[in-house]
Design an enzyme around this catalytic site. Structure first.
Site, PDB file in Angstrom:
ATOM      1  N   GLU A  44      -4.980  -2.258   9.194  1.00 55.38           N
ATOM      2  CA  GLU A  44      -4.310  -2.868  10.355  1.00 55.38           C
ATOM      3  C   GLU A  44      -4.979  -2.469  11.669  1.00 55.38           C
ATOM      4  O   GLU A  44      -5.229  -1.286  11.904  1.00 55.38           O
ATOM      5  CB  GLU A  44      -2.836  -2.416  10.407  1.00 55.38           C
ATOM      6  CG  GLU A  44      -2.034  -2.841   9.190  1.00 55.38           C
ATOM      7  CD  GLU A  44      -0.705  -2.093   9.040  1.00 55.38           C
ATOM      8  OE1 GLU A  44      -0.161  -1.612  10.055  1.00 55.38           O
ATOM      9  OE2 GLU A  44      -0.235  -1.975   7.893  1.00 55.38           O
ATOM     10  N   GLU A  82       1.744  -9.293   6.696  1.00 55.16           N
ATOM     11  CA  GLU A  82       2.561  -9.003   7.883  1.00 55.16           C
ATOM     12  C   GLU A  82       2.308  -9.995   9.018  1.00 55.16           C
ATOM     13  O   GLU A  82       2.762  -9.785  10.141  1.00 55.16           O
ATOM     14  CB  GLU A  82       2.296  -7.573   8.355  1.00 55.16           C
ATOM     15  CG  GLU A  82       2.739  -6.538   7.330  1.00 55.16           C
ATOM     16  CD  GLU A  82       2.491  -5.099   7.767  1.00 55.16           C
ATOM     17  OE1 GLU A  82       1.940  -4.879   8.865  1.00 55.16           O
ATOM     18  OE2 GLU A  82       2.850  -4.192   6.992  1.00 55.16           O
ATOM     19  N   HIS A 141       8.429  -1.031   9.576  1.00 54.87           N
ATOM     20  CA  HIS A 141       8.704  -2.029   8.538  1.00 54.87           C
ATOM     21  C   HIS A 141       7.820  -1.775   7.322  1.00 54.87           C
ATOM     22  O   HIS A 141       7.006  -0.847   7.326  1.00 54.87           O
ATOM     23  CB  HIS A 141       8.428  -3.438   9.093  1.00 54.87           C
ATOM     24  CG  HIS A 141       6.980  -3.694   9.444  1.00 54.87           C
ATOM     25  ND1 HIS A 141       6.475  -4.953   9.690  1.00 54.87           N
ATOM     26  CD2 HIS A 141       5.916  -2.849   9.596  1.00 54.87           C
ATOM     27  CE1 HIS A 141       5.185  -4.875   9.962  1.00 54.87           C
ATOM     28  NE2 HIS A 141       4.825  -3.622   9.918  1.00 54.87           N
ATOM     29  N   HIS A 188      -3.178  -5.847   2.196  1.00 56.29           N
ATOM     30  CA  HIS A 188      -2.315  -6.917   2.706  1.00 56.29           C
ATOM     31  C   HIS A 188      -2.988  -8.284   2.724  1.00 56.29           C
ATOM     32  O   HIS A 188      -2.367  -9.282   3.051  1.00 56.29           O
ATOM     33  CB  HIS A 188      -1.811  -6.579   4.108  1.00 56.29           C
ATOM     34  CG  HIS A 188      -0.901  -5.382   4.131  1.00 56.29           C
ATOM     35  ND1 HIS A 188      -0.529  -4.736   5.269  1.00 56.29           N
ATOM     36  CD2 HIS A 188      -0.289  -4.722   3.116  1.00 56.29           C
ATOM     37  CE1 HIS A 188       0.272  -3.718   4.974  1.00 56.29           C
ATOM     38  NE2 HIS A 188       0.420  -3.689   3.670  1.00 56.29           N
ATOM     39  N   SER A 204       0.869  -1.180   0.000  1.00 52.67           N
ATOM     40  CA  SER A 204       0.000   0.000   0.000  1.00 52.67           C
ATOM     41  C   SER A 204       0.907   1.231   0.000  1.00 52.67           C
ATOM     42  O   SER A 204       0.932   2.013   0.931  1.00 52.67           O
ATOM     43  CB  SER A 204      -0.940  -0.011   1.203  1.00 52.67           C
ATOM     44  OG  SER A 204      -0.241   0.174   2.405  1.00 52.67           O
ATOM     45  N   ASP A 247       1.517   8.460   7.263  1.00 48.67           N
ATOM     46  CA  ASP A 247       2.418   7.516   6.579  1.00 48.67           C
ATOM     47  C   ASP A 247       2.432   7.884   5.095  1.00 48.67           C
ATOM     48  O   ASP A 247       3.341   8.598   4.640  1.00 48.67           O
ATOM     49  CB  ASP A 247       1.926   6.082   6.814  1.00 48.67           C
ATOM     50  CG  ASP A 247       2.618   5.049   5.932  1.00 48.67           C
ATOM     51  OD1 ASP A 247       3.675   5.353   5.356  1.00 48.67           O
ATOM     52  OD2 ASP A 247       2.101   3.916   5.810  1.00 48.67           O
ATOM     53  N   LYS A 294       6.717  -0.093  14.499  1.00 43.10           N
ATOM     54  CA  LYS A 294       5.735  -0.984  13.867  1.00 43.10           C
ATOM     55  C   LYS A 294       6.503  -2.055  13.137  1.00 43.10           C
ATOM     56  O   LYS A 294       7.185  -1.772  12.163  1.00 43.10           O
ATOM     57  CB  LYS A 294       4.951  -0.181  12.815  1.00 43.10           C
ATOM     58  CG  LYS A 294       3.533   0.127  13.159  1.00 43.10           C
ATOM     59  CD  LYS A 294       2.881   0.887  12.018  1.00 43.10           C
ATOM     60  CE  LYS A 294       2.261  -0.025  10.992  1.00 43.10           C
ATOM     61  NZ  LYS A 294       1.515   0.750   9.947  1.00 43.10           N
ATOM     62  N   GLU A 318      -3.292   5.830  12.119  1.00 41.60           N
ATOM     63  CA  GLU A 318      -2.425   6.156  10.988  1.00 41.60           C
ATOM     64  C   GLU A 318      -3.269   6.322   9.723  1.00 41.60           C
ATOM     65  O   GLU A 318      -4.207   5.561   9.492  1.00 41.60           O
ATOM     66  CB  GLU A 318      -1.418   5.006  10.826  1.00 41.60           C
ATOM     67  CG  GLU A 318      -0.417   5.154   9.706  1.00 41.60           C
ATOM     68  CD  GLU A 318       0.518   3.932   9.662  1.00 41.60           C
ATOM     69  OE1 GLU A 318       0.846   3.369  10.732  1.00 41.60           O
ATOM     70  OE2 GLU A 318       0.900   3.532   8.554  1.00 41.60           O
ATOM     71  N   ASP A 354      -4.069   1.308  11.498  1.00 40.64           N
ATOM     72  CA  ASP A 354      -3.626   1.945  10.257  1.00 40.64           C
ATOM     73  C   ASP A 354      -4.791   1.817   9.285  1.00 40.64           C
ATOM     74  O   ASP A 354      -5.055   0.728   8.763  1.00 40.64           O
ATOM     75  CB  ASP A 354      -2.368   1.276   9.693  1.00 40.64           C
ATOM     76  CG  ASP A 354      -1.884   1.959   8.409  1.00 40.64           C
ATOM     77  OD1 ASP A 354      -2.525   2.947   7.978  1.00 40.64           O
ATOM     78  OD2 ASP A 354      -0.880   1.500   7.839  1.00 40.64           O
ATOM     79  N   LYS A 365       9.759   5.395   7.335  1.00 45.74           N
ATOM     80  CA  LYS A 365      10.155   4.194   6.584  1.00 45.74           C
ATOM     81  C   LYS A 365      11.322   4.611   5.698  1.00 45.74           C
ATOM     82  O   LYS A 365      11.117   5.324   4.701  1.00 45.74           O
ATOM     83  CB  LYS A 365       9.006   3.722   5.700  1.00 45.74           C
ATOM     84  CG  LYS A 365       7.785   3.178   6.442  1.00 45.74           C
ATOM     85  CD  LYS A 365       6.619   3.020   5.462  1.00 45.74           C
ATOM     86  CE  LYS A 365       5.494   2.173   6.033  1.00 45.74           C
ATOM     87  NZ  LYS A 365       4.283   2.230   5.170  1.00 45.74           N
TER      88      LYS A 365
HETATM   89  P1  PGA Z   1       3.020  -1.213   3.057  1.00 54.11           P
HETATM   90  O1  PGA Z   1       2.040  -1.080   4.286  1.00 54.11           O
HETATM   91  O2  PGA Z   1       4.363  -1.596   3.539  1.00 54.11           O
HETATM   92  O3  PGA Z   1       2.344  -2.275   2.230  1.00 54.11           O
HETATM   93  O4  PGA Z   1       3.014   0.124   2.348  1.00 54.11           O
HETATM   94  C1  PGA Z   1       2.435  -0.674   5.540  1.00 54.11           C
HETATM   95  C2  PGA Z   1       1.712   0.565   5.959  1.00 54.11           C
HETATM   96  O5  PGA Z   1       0.837   1.085   5.247  1.00 54.11           O
HETATM   97  O6  PGA Z   1       2.017   1.081   7.026  1.00 54.11           O
HETATM   98 ZN    ZN Z   2       0.506   2.797   6.758  1.00 52.40          ZN
END
Ligand code: PGA
Ligand code: ZN
Length: 399
Positions: free
Chosen positions: A153, A194, A353, A144, A40, A300, A376, A273, A230, A325
């Site tokens: 999430e 995940e 992650h 996911h 995503s 994010d 996370k 998030e 999230d 990230k």
């Molecule tokens: P992604 O998802 O690593 O697939 O982008 C994680 C997130 O959205 O936090």
């Molecule tokens: Zn996210």
């Protein structure tokens, strides 16, 4: 000085190829790191190239600027060389996957030269003594997992855990308890990328499951465990509908804000998030104004670890926390810049992650080095436990 950089394709947790880098120094330092990969992904992230393309391009452009030229221990120089080799704003030439693998491997080689653990090299002597609280992905869907929840999430947050290790085990216990509750309800659950349970249930049911799992484990362990989300709302937002699509239902932006604000209060969420689309600074600001005093509103896809987008968010009062990230922006120096800007403006940081991961543990060190509020990194599954176990080792001073 860096004496050699080698790049190869290795497997990630989804079975896709990703870039791994080895960095060697003249004095015998060695570092190895691999790039993670999102599903995503945010619209404004640095560009991930096909690994073979990224490797070929980095060999041509980046390696000549590193070998014999730059000290592994000087992260700013390493990352400036990567930027110069690439020549674009978004690493579309050498790939953010090559860039981040080399950047992280160089940091590890620099730490190795010093004989220091990575968190110490990155954070320095005067770093704080706090440890991040792990946010554990328990139930989810979105990009996911198929046929599961709309919200991506549901994250356990063991905010009262007396130690990192107890927090890590608390999340694992919530994950196990959620499975029992899902079984009792007769909903078989596959797992998402995940390792979270991905049952074919509504979002409303997932809230019930989380609420029960978290309070059962909190009672058993005797400390406070809350939860967060999230929403990954950019994936739900449909421009043509001008709203957020939840199966057959579409919520307008106002309804989405109302919905999330109500959830924060009903479930006493500690973390939310990406509650709105990645272009909607205004919607973010309205929600933060309403509930930002009692929960973290985290960007994010909104910020993509980018200082310019974060500065826009700070100016707009869009959030009160940022997800970090390193592969969204391409280098550790860029990630540090975002963390510093966040800290200066009272934003909390959450190191994260990606849904596609490797056994690489750099983010555990980064979170400790920078005094992040949360990390996370999933709950179970080898590529997730690699980071969690490293966190336990760091807390035990055993890395
Ligand atoms: P992604 O998802 O690593 O697939 O982008 C994680 C997130 O959205 O936090
Ligand atoms: Zn996210």
């Amino acid at each position: 000085l860096i004496s050699n950089v080698s790049l190869r394709r290795v497997l990630d947790s989804r079975g896709n190829p990703t870039v791994e880098a080895d960095v060697l120094t003249e004095s015998g330092g060695f570092g190895r790191a691999a790039a993670p990969s999102g599903a995503s992904t945010g619209e404004y992230e640095a560009i991930e190239l096909q690994p073979s393309e990224a490797i070929a391009s980095a060999r041509r452009h980046a390696i000549p600027r590193l070998v014999g030229e730059v000290h592994a221990g000087n992260q700013r120089e390493v990352d400036a060389a990567l930027r110069a080799a690439d020549g674009t704003d978004n690493f579309s030439e050498i790939g953010a996957n090559s860039a981040v693998a080399i950047s992280m491997a160089a940091a590890k080689a620099g730490a190795d030269v010093l004989g220091a653990p990575l968190y110490q090299h990155l954070g320095g002597t005067f770093r704080g003594e706090n440890f991040p609280i792990p946010l554990g992905n328990i139930v989810g869907g979105g990009e996911h997992a198929k046929e599961a929840t709309n919200i991506q999430e549901f994250l356990a947050a063991p905010v009262g855990a007396p130690s990192v290790s107890e927090a890590v085990f608390a999340n694992a216990a919530v994950h196990a308890r959620a499975s029992e509750i899902l079984d009792e309800r007769g909903t078989p659950a596959a797992k998402g990328d995940e390792g979270a349970w991905a049952p074919p249930i509504s979002d409303a049911e997932a809230f019930e499951v989380m609420d029960e799992a978290v309070s059962d484990v909190a009672d058993e362990l005797g400390f406070e465990i809350r939860f967060g989300l999230d929403v990954a709302a950019a994936e739900l937002y449909d421009e043509d509908e001008d709203g957020y699509v939840y199966g057959d239902e579409v919520k307008s932006t106002d309804e989405q804000i109302e919905y999330v604000a109500d959830l924060v209060d009903e479930y006493e969420l500690v973390y939310v998030e990406d509650p709105l689309d990645e272009n909607d600074y205004e919607g973010f600001a309205e929600l933060t104004d309403r509930v930002g005093d009692r929960t973290l509103i985290c960007g994010d896809d909104l910020f993509v670890t980018n200082v310019e987008r974060l500065q826009d968010g700070i100016d707009a009062d869009a959030a009160n926390s940022i997800l970090i990230k390193p592969n969204q922006i391409g280098t550790l120096s860029d990630a540090f810049d975002a963390i510093e800007l966040a800290n200066r403006n009272g934003y909390e940081t959450i190191i994260s992650h990606r849904s596609g991961e490797t056994e690489d543990t750099t983010i555990a060190h980064l979170a400790v080095a920078t005094d992040a509020a949360f990390i996370k990194t999933g709950t179970v599954q080898g590529e997730r436990t690699a980071k969690l176990n490293e966190l336990i080792r760091i807390a035990d001073d055993a890395v």
